[in-house]
Design an enzyme around this catalytic site. Structure first.
Site, PDB file in Angstrom:
ATOM      1  N   PRO A   1       0.808  -1.222   0.000  1.00  0.00           N
ATOM      2  CA  PRO A   1       0.000   0.000   0.000  1.00  0.00           C
ATOM      3  C   PRO A   1       0.842   1.274   0.000  1.00  0.00           C
ATOM      4  O   PRO A   1       0.429   2.294  -0.549  1.00  0.00           O
ATOM      5  CB  PRO A   1      -0.814  -0.091   1.294  1.00  0.00           C
ATOM      6  CG  PRO A   1      -0.695  -1.489   1.764  1.00  0.00           C
ATOM      7  CD  PRO A   1       0.506  -2.110   1.120  1.00  0.00           C
ATOM      8  N   GLU A  50      -0.279   3.639 -14.191  1.00  0.00           N
ATOM      9  CA  GLU A  50      -0.857   4.657 -15.064  1.00  0.00           C
ATOM     10  C   GLU A  50      -2.252   5.113 -14.679  1.00  0.00           C
ATOM     11  O   GLU A  50      -2.654   6.226 -14.997  1.00  0.00           O
ATOM     12  CB  GLU A  50      -0.823   4.141 -16.509  1.00  0.00           C
ATOM     13  CG  GLU A  50       0.619   4.103 -16.976  1.00  0.00           C
ATOM     14  CD  GLU A  50       0.836   3.301 -18.232  1.00  0.00           C
ATOM     15  OE1 GLU A  50       0.828   3.905 -19.294  1.00  0.00           O
ATOM     16  OE2 GLU A  50       1.039   2.079 -18.141  1.00  0.00           O
TER      17      GLU A  50
END
Ligand code: MOS
Length: 765
Positions: A660, A732
């Site tokens: 994370p 992305e």
């Protein structure tokens, strides 16, 4: 032909059984923990070496001379003054160059060679774009090369060129394909449905030419050994693609070329394609017979390396009064020179996002005389989501419907264009979690309804979308007699945290502590790995490491079973699990052997295996993507038009999150890049000459700290059952939807709909 074959393969893939679910999806080891990056200390202390930071004995420095015309011929190139400058060793022109083959444009069926442009480099006197290198000075120091480069005198025969997008867009044509997909899709009669729809929006969205502006400008150091061996340090995000491209251009066997890129300072797609600077550095090193360093200046990156194309997109939506979409039209024109032929996939999000009765997708390209355009973080999806997600917001306004409710209405059950199942799609859940944390319910949909002195406040939302890709690759795994494991794969790290997440994965896969593994990458001599691009690298490497570890475990089990007293004597591969530094029976966790014991008893120093991952059949079978909901609050100054981003929350549905901490960093980076795309970034081209007018970070404005608020990131963290570890790539998706969320928030704040990026203050006054 290609497309018929693809259709056949895709149809066959739908009937193929799924690959076995990765058992690690359900385990809880290192994967999922927010570990610090293993190379963080090296990077912040300067210990990590980037391409331009290697100091080789006898090294010399190169500096280019850029053309000042966009099309024509070099009539006269006078290097005599430059050659007499202090320290100058050579001034290379096309006359001095070895004969080189033209680089090969990227071929998506192979992805081995990867040039952004197929122009031959320095093989004739032609000029194809303003800023193209026409000479290269090599000197003892970089300063001497820079000084002498200003003394090269160039005269041109100028020819008429096409550099203005607006003046040329009318002659745009449909490309043969867009990244292997059809350029046009028609479902039903979208124009007819639009004309008959009770509620309509129909608008044109513009986005400018953008440049990557990675923190590390492109750099190469090239060294020849004799006539047929080359070593190159390069700031590339694809060591193997560069090796193969160099092999092709210089006519040398790939195995005689080594490309090293252990650390890369950002790339965003701008270091995936193979550009002139690398060819020139290698050619110069051959000619002067010394190591050559060619580090581009910031201006050099703007002139020699292309960015994201300028684009104009139409999105039209027709709907019933209760928000059922009857027609969805997304067409677009992008630019590309004939030597690049890259049609940016701006309509891709619209192909997969929303349910509609009728759909029309069409893409066109216009050729301009300019530097090759290329991939830039979420190429296609970044600008495509600006168009479609702005239009959806416009529709919500027309319908007087909350934009999140509208998205609930148009959530499809199957992929709208491929008509296949989604592998894992929880977009609405991302919206719900995001809306709760952001406080969306408190927003007033009425524009200009929230004010703080001269600041108008508004909130906007938009969908983020990026496909899930995986490419086959290989990895080599070894366990040593001392219990240390090593992994080798030619991966590329440009800031994403590759080594960290791959170590987490490998530790769980091998069942050993993180500290007992070395992860080696960034070297073309290692087993083949896909580029750090298309957000595919993480899951691709996970798949190849998994394949290698499986082979290694089978090998270790065989060795262990040579011992008649082994507790694993009758075990099959499927009966064992890797944990506690060895192999154990899944059914009897206390019975097994450590790797160290297995090797000791077998009298081996190490055992090693190389594995190759399978073809990505899952991509053919399922509609696979990551999704997200971008929430933003802006403050727009009612007097000056200045836009400030006040708050941001991105809520993502991107499979299992491997780490994370690094994942949030990736997504924040994408969002920040999106803020630049939305508000400040724009490459300005002089329409008379094709000259980039703002080739510096002083005049091409990327966001700085004060432009960026705190960014909250939420994850659904729902594993995708059809990907390695249940994970998706996340490099992305962060930038997608950002510009639309900002434009939508600006509308909520001001009542002004800005359809042309960047949203500068003049557009708001
Ligand atoms: Mo990315 S634009 O595939 O580096």
């Amino acid at each position: 032909m290609m497309s018929i074959l693809m259709t056949l393969v895709q149809t066959a893939a739908r009937f193929m059984p799924d690959a076995k679910r990765d058992p690690l999806i359900d385990s809880h080891g290192y994967v999922g923990k927010p570990l610090d990056r293993v190379d963080g200390h090296l990077k912040v202390t300067g210990g990590a070496r980037f391409a331009a930071e290697y100091a080789l004995d006898d090294m010399v420095y190169a500096e280019p001379v850029f053309s000042t015309i966009s099309k024509g011929k070099v009539r006269r190139l006078d290097t005599s003054v430059a050659k007499r400058c202090p320290g100058v060793i050579a001034v290379l022109t096309p006359h001095d160059m070895p004969r080189l083959k033209a680089p090969t444009l990227v071929d998506f069926s192979k992805l081995d060679k990867i040039a952004a442009s197929n122009l031959p480099v320095f093989q004739d006197d032609r000029v194809y774009w303003n800023g193209q290198a026409v000479a290269l000075v090599v000197a003892e120091t970089h300063e001497q090369a820079q000084e002498a480069a200003t003394k090269v005198h160039v005269e041109y025969d100028i020819e008429d060129s096409n550099v203005s997008f607006d003046a040329n867009k009318a002659r745009a044509t449909m490309p043969k394909d867009v990244l292997g997909e059809p350029p046009e899709i028609k479902i039903g009669d979208a124009e007819k449905n639009l004309a008959a729809a009770p509620v309509r929006v129909d608008a044109v969205y513009r986005s400018p030419y953008y440049s990557h502006s990675a923190i590390e400008p492109h750099a190469t150091i090239a060294v020849w050994e004799g006539d047929d061996k080359i070593t190159v340090f390069d700031s590339t995000q694809f060591v193997e693609g560069y090796r193969n491209s160099l092999a092709h251009v210089f006519g040398i066997k790939p195995e005689n070329i080594r490309v090293l890129a252990p650390f890369v300072g950002g790339g965003f797609g701008g270091k995936a394609g193979f550009w002139w600077n690398t060819v020139l550095a290698v050619a110069a090193a051959k000619i002067v017979k010394r190591p050559v360093k060619f580090a581009l200046s910031r201006e050099g990156v703007f002139r020699i390396v292309g960015g994201r194309t300028i684009a104009e997109q139409r999105v039209a939506i027709g709907a019933t009064v209760d928000g059922h979409v009857q027609s969805l039209i997304h067409t677009g024109v992008t630019a590309t020179p004939s030597h690049a032929r890259y049609a940016e996939q701006c309509t891709f999000p619209t192909r997969h996002l929303y349910a509609t009765d009728a759909l029309h997708i069409a893409q066109y390209v216009v050729d301009l005389d300019m530097v090759a355009n290329t991939w830039m973080r979420a190429p296609g999806e970044s600008i495509g989501t600006f168009a479609v997600e702005s239009a959806l917001d416009e529709l919500a306004v027309e319908l007087r419907m909350d934009p999140i409710d509208l998205r609930r209405n148009v959530e499809p059950k199957r992929d709208p264009t491929k008509d296949n199942e989604f592998s894992s799609r929880h977009l609405l859940e991302a919206y719900e979690r995001g809306a709760a944390k952001f406080g969306w319910a408190a927003r007033n949909p009425q524009p200009r309804s929230q004010r703080d002195g001269s600041w108008l406040i508004g909130q906007g939302v938009a969908t983020a979308y990026y496909p899930v890709l995986r490419l086959p690759g290989a990895a080599r795994v070894r366990v040593n007699a001392d219990g240390i494991a090593t992994i080798h794969t030619a991966a590329n790290e440009m800031g994403m945290g590759v080594a960290t997440s791959q170590l987490q994965h490998a530790a769980d896969r091998l069942g050993v502590p993180l500290q007992c593994i070395e992860f080696n990458y960034g070297d073309s001599e290692m087993p083949s790995s896909p580029m750090a691009g298309g957000s595919c690298q993480t899951v691709s490497i996970v798949a190849s490491v998994r394949a290698a570890v499986e082979k290694l475990h089978r090998e270790l089990l065989k060795l262990e079973q040579q011992d008649p007293a082994s507790p694993l004597k009758r075990a099959k591969y499927d009966d064992i699990v890797a944990r506690d530094r060895g192999l154990f029976l899944a059914s009897e966790p206390s019975r097994g052997a450590t790797y160290v014991d297995i090797l000791r008893r077998a009298g081996k120093q190490h055992v090693e295996a190389e594995g190759t991952s399978a073809m990505p059949m899952e991509m053919m079978k399922y509609s696979m993507a990551s999704y997200g909901a971008q929430f933003c609050e802006v403050r727009v100054n009612d007097i000056t038009g200045e836009v400030r981003i006040a708050r941001w929350l991105g809520s993502f549905d991107c499979g299992t999150v491997l780490n994370p901490k690094t994942a949030m960093s990736q997504l924040r980076g994408g969002i920040i890049m999106g803020i630049g795309m939305a508000l400040t970034e724009e490459v300005l081209v002089d329409d008379r000459s094709g000259r980039i007018m703002n080739a510096s970070l002083a005049e091409y404005h990327v966001p700085v700290n004060l432009d960026v608020p705190h960014i909250d990131i939420l994850f659904n963290d729902i594993p995708d059952p059809h990907t390695p570890l249940g994970a998706h790539g996340i490099g992305e998706i962060g930038i997608t939807g950002v510009a639309a969320a900002i434009a939508n928030a600006v509308y909520n704040a001001t009542g002004k709909r800005i359809r042309s990026l960047p949203i500068t203050l003049d557009k708001l006054l």
